[in-house]
Design a protein around this motif. Structure first.
Motif, mmCIF file in Angstrom:
data_model
loop_
_atom_site.group_PDB
_atom_site.id
_atom_site.type_symbol
_atom_site.label_atom_id
_atom_site.label_comp_id
_atom_site.label_asym_id
_atom_site.label_seq_id
_atom_site.Cartn_x
_atom_site.Cartn_y
_atom_site.Cartn_z
ATOM 1 N N ASP A 1 57.535 53.471 50.161
ATOM 2 C CA ASP A 1 57.714 54.022 48.810
ATOM 3 C C ASP A 1 56.515 54.846 48.354
ATOM 4 O OD1 ASP A 1 60.171 52.704 48.654
ATOM 5 O OD2 ASP A 1 59.234 50.884 47.891
ATOM 6 N N TRP A 2 55.304 54.363 48.626
ATOM 7 C CA TRP A 2 54.101 55.108 48.236
ATOM 8 C C TRP A 2 53.918 56.302 49.171
ATOM 9 C CZ3 TRP A 2 49.049 54.689 50.897
ATOM 10 C CH2 TRP A 2 48.091 55.516 50.303
ATOM 11 N N GLN A 3 53.899 56.034 50.454
ATOM 12 C CA GLN A 3 53.938 57.074 51.470
ATOM 13 C C GLN A 3 54.994 56.678 52.488
ATOM 14 O OE1 GLN A 3 50.152 58.106 53.207
ATOM 15 N NE2 GLN A 3 49.231 58.642 51.249
ATOM 16 N N LYS A 4 55.692 57.640 52.999
ATOM 17 C CA LYS A 4 56.870 57.385 53.820
ATOM 18 C C LYS A 4 56.601 56.467 54.994
ATOM 19 C CE LYS A 4 60.551 59.781 56.334
ATOM 20 N NZ LYS A 4 61.097 61.111 56.758
ATOM 21 N N ASN A 5 55.453 56.615 55.634
ATOM 22 C CA ASN A 5 55.162 55.866 56.858
ATOM 23 C C ASN A 5 54.139 54.759 56.647
ATOM 24 O OD1 ASN A 5 56.905 57.506 58.475
ATOM 25 N ND2 ASN A 5 55.326 59.089 58.467
ATOM 26 N N VAL A 6 54.060 54.239 55.419
ATOM 27 C CA VAL A 6 53.095 53.181 55.106
ATOM 28 C C VAL A 6 53.820 51.978 54.517
ATOM 29 C CG1 VAL A 6 51.102 52.529 53.691
ATOM 30 C CG2 VAL A 6 51.207 54.809 54.729
ATOM 31 N N ASN A 7 53.522 50.796 55.049
ATOM 32 C CA ASN A 7 54.058 49.535 54.530
ATOM 33 C C ASN A 7 52.912 48.690 53.996
ATOM 34 O OD1 ASN A 7 56.688 50.158 55.341
ATOM 35 N ND2 ASN A 7 56.390 49.250 57.368
ATOM 36 N N ALA A 8 53.152 47.950 52.908
ATOM 37 C CA ALA A 8 52.095 47.114 52.336
ATOM 38 C C ALA A 8 52.682 46.025 51.457
ATOM 39 C CB ALA A 8 51.119 47.963 51.516
ATOM 40 N N ILE A 9 51.923 44.943 51.312
ATOM 41 C CA ILE A 9 52.218 43.890 50.345
ATOM 42 C C ILE A 9 50.937 43.596 49.567
ATOM 43 C CG2 ILE A 9 54.062 42.852 51.729
ATOM 44 C CD1 ILE A 9 52.071 40.672 52.578
ATOM 45 N N ALA A 10 51.075 43.007 48.368
ATOM 46 C CA ALA A 10 49.893 42.782 47.533
ATOM 47 C C ALA A 10 50.106 41.606 46.595
ATOM 48 C CB ALA A 10 49.572 44.040 46.727
ATOM 49 N N ARG A 11 48.992 40.985 46.187
ATOM 50 C CA ARG A 11 49.026 39.876 45.237
ATOM 51 C C ARG A 11 47.890 40.032 44.235
ATOM 52 N NH1 ARG A 11 51.306 35.092 44.148
ATOM 53 N NH2 ARG A 11 50.039 33.407 43.297
ATOM 54 N N ALA A 12 48.190 39.742 42.968
ATOM 55 C CA ALA A 12 47.217 39.876 41.886
ATOM 56 C C ALA A 12 46.540 38.548 41.586
ATOM 57 C CB ALA A 12 47.910 40.398 40.628
ATOM 58 N N PHE A 13 45.389 38.642 40.915
ATOM 59 C CA PHE A 13 44.684 37.444 40.466
ATOM 60 C C PHE A 13 43.781 37.812 39.306
ATOM 61 C CE2 PHE A 13 41.854 39.439 43.432
ATOM 62 C CZ PHE A 13 40.569 39.158 42.995
ATOM 63 N N GLN A 14 43.306 36.797 38.608
ATOM 64 C CA GLN A 14 42.399 36.974 37.471
ATOM 65 C C GLN A 14 40.990 36.609 37.908
ATOM 66 O OE1 GLN A 14 40.760 38.237 34.862
ATOM 67 N NE2 GLN A 14 42.727 38.093 33.813
ATOM 68 N N PRO A 15 40.066 37.575 37.988
ATOM 69 C CA PRO A 15 38.713 37.282 38.466
ATOM 70 C C PRO A 15 37.837 36.568 37.444
ATOM 71 C CG PRO A 15 38.886 39.576 37.874
ATOM 72 C CD PRO A 15 40.272 39.006 37.743
ATOM 73 N N GLY A 16 38.229 36.566 36.179
ATOM 74 C CA GLY A 16 37.432 35.901 35.153
ATOM 75 C C GLY A 16 36.209 36.713 34.773
ATOM 76 N N GLY A 17 35.345 36.107 33.989
ATOM 77 C CA GLY A 17 34.117 36.776 33.578
ATOM 78 C C GLY A 17 34.351 38.000 32.720
ATOM 79 N N GLY A 18 35.496 38.058 32.047
ATOM 80 C CA GLY A 18 35.785 39.206 31.206
ATOM 81 C C GLY A 18 36.299 40.420 31.950
ATOM 82 N N GLU B 1 47.159 32.565 50.438
ATOM 83 C CA GLU B 1 46.109 31.554 50.580
ATOM 84 C C GLU B 1 44.731 32.159 50.327
ATOM 85 O OE1 GLU B 1 44.272 28.439 53.902
ATOM 86 O OE2 GLU B 1 45.678 30.015 54.505
ATOM 87 N N MET B 2 44.508 33.363 50.824
ATOM 88 C CA MET B 2 43.218 34.016 50.641
ATOM 89 C C MET B 2 42.925 34.246 49.165
ATOM 90 S SD MET B 2 41.869 37.689 52.080
ATOM 91 C CE MET B 2 42.889 38.596 50.935
ATOM 92 N N VAL B 3 43.912 34.727 48.415
ATOM 93 C CA VAL B 3 43.717 34.964 46.986
ATOM 94 C C VAL B 3 43.413 33.653 46.265
ATOM 95 C CG1 VAL B 3 44.868 35.679 44.857
ATOM 96 C CG2 VAL B 3 45.074 37.076 46.916
ATOM 97 N N SER B 4 44.073 32.582 46.664
ATOM 98 C CA SER B 4 43.805 31.267 46.062
ATOM 99 C C SER B 4 42.372 30.835 46.336
ATOM 100 C CB SER B 4 44.781 30.223 46.602
ATOM 101 O OG SER B 4 46.107 30.529 46.217
ATOM 102 N N ARG B 5 41.881 31.089 47.537
ATOM 103 C CA ARG B 5 40.500 30.733 47.894
ATOM 104 C C ARG B 5 39.498 31.548 47.081
ATOM 105 N NH1 ARG B 5 39.961 31.110 54.283
ATOM 106 N NH2 ARG B 5 37.815 30.533 53.757
ATOM 107 N N ILE B 6 39.804 32.812 46.860
ATOM 108 C CA ILE B 6 38.916 33.665 46.072
ATOM 109 C C ILE B 6 38.866 33.179 44.627
ATOM 110 C CG2 ILE B 6 38.625 35.994 45.126
ATOM 111 C CD1 ILE B 6 39.816 37.022 47.774
#
Length: 267
Positions: free
Chosen positions: A209-226, A256-261
């Motif tokens: 969708d972003w670029q025809k030949n690119v695939n990706a997944i993503a997850r958000a998180f709240q880093p805190g500290g304002g 799991e990585m985002v949870s660890r961060i």
């Protein structure tokens, strides 16, 4: 998997707000219109990107040059970003503790997936990378810190949209719609699908969708500290990382990585 509770900075103030300094906002818009691939821009190009009269832009670029935020190249009559902007950006990046915590984990995931793993946050109608790791075996898709990615069509942007509240998301989507009414039905369908994916899978997806030949997944998180919400994205060329591989093998590791961060930042 439920989305993490996050919020984002308020929608930019309008000129009707008596506390809003329009001249300052326009000056910042001029600086923001320089993209990672731009070396120099002229007043005409800046005026088109900022949707401002050329005469107004001329005064802004003159002032920003006097203050060191732009450098005027007289031979070609164009401008490049000055060292004052470098100082501001460098100070911000150095103070982002989340980068130091996330980088080794991001590199580990990039090597596993033979992909690119990026950390970003929203800036206006795009996501901007503040950290980036890539597999040494990855031959294409070389982005870097400062790269800007479309908000509504990329996995990293869709994850950010999915993680905020409906009240926060609605006005931003209306602004995106107003920018391109013709393309909006397809863009909206992609965003709606991403919201469903985020609720059921814990990640947002962008498969071509972003670029025809690119695939990706993503997850958000709240880093805190304002700090505003941030997102970690994992993607690469479609011939290297298929949707099945990203969802089956990479997705649980990314979650799991985002949870660890988040846990490390909370400590």
């Amino acid at each position: 998997m439920p989305a993490p509770r996050v919020s984002h900075p308020a929608t930019p103030r309008t000129k009707e707000d008596r506390h809003f300094v329009t001249a300052l906002a326009r000056g910042l818009d001029v600086l923001a219109c320089f993209r990672s691939g731009d070396k120099v821009l002229g007043n005409q190009e800046i005026a088109q990107r900022c949707k401002l009269p050329k005469s107004t832009v001329s005064r802004l670029t003159y002032t920003l040059t006097r203050q060191g935020y732009l450098i005027h190249i007289e031979e070609i009559g164009k401008y490049r970003l000055g060292t004052a902007t470098l100082s501001l950006g460098s100070t911000m990046l150095v103070r982002l503790d989340v980068r130091q915590i996330a980088r080794p984990l991001m590199q580990e995931l990039a090597d596993f997936a033979t992909a690119e793993v990026s950390l970003g946050t929203r800036d206006r109608f795009s996501m901007i990378y503040v950290e980036n790791c890539r597999s040494s075996a990855l031959l294409t898709l070389s982005l870097d810190v400062g790269s800007r990615i479309a908000l509504a069509t990329s996995a990293i942007g869709r994850a950010w949209l999915a993680a905020i509240t409906e009240d926060e998301r609605r006005p931003l989507l209306e602004q995106l719609r107003a920018r391109d009414e013709q393309a909006w039905p397809e863009v909206q369908a992609g965003v709606d699908k991403a919201l469903q994916d985020y609720r059921s899978l814990g990640v947002a997806c962008s498969f071509g969708d972003w670029q025809k030949n690119v695939n990706a997944i993503a997850r958000a998180f709240q880093p805190g500290g304002g700090l505003p919400p941030m997102v970690i994205n994992c993607g690469g060329p479609s011939f290297t990382v298929s949707p099945e591989f990203l969802l089956g093998e990479v997705r649980p590791r990314l979650v799991e990585m985002v949870s660890r961060i988040e846990a490390a930042l909370n400590r």
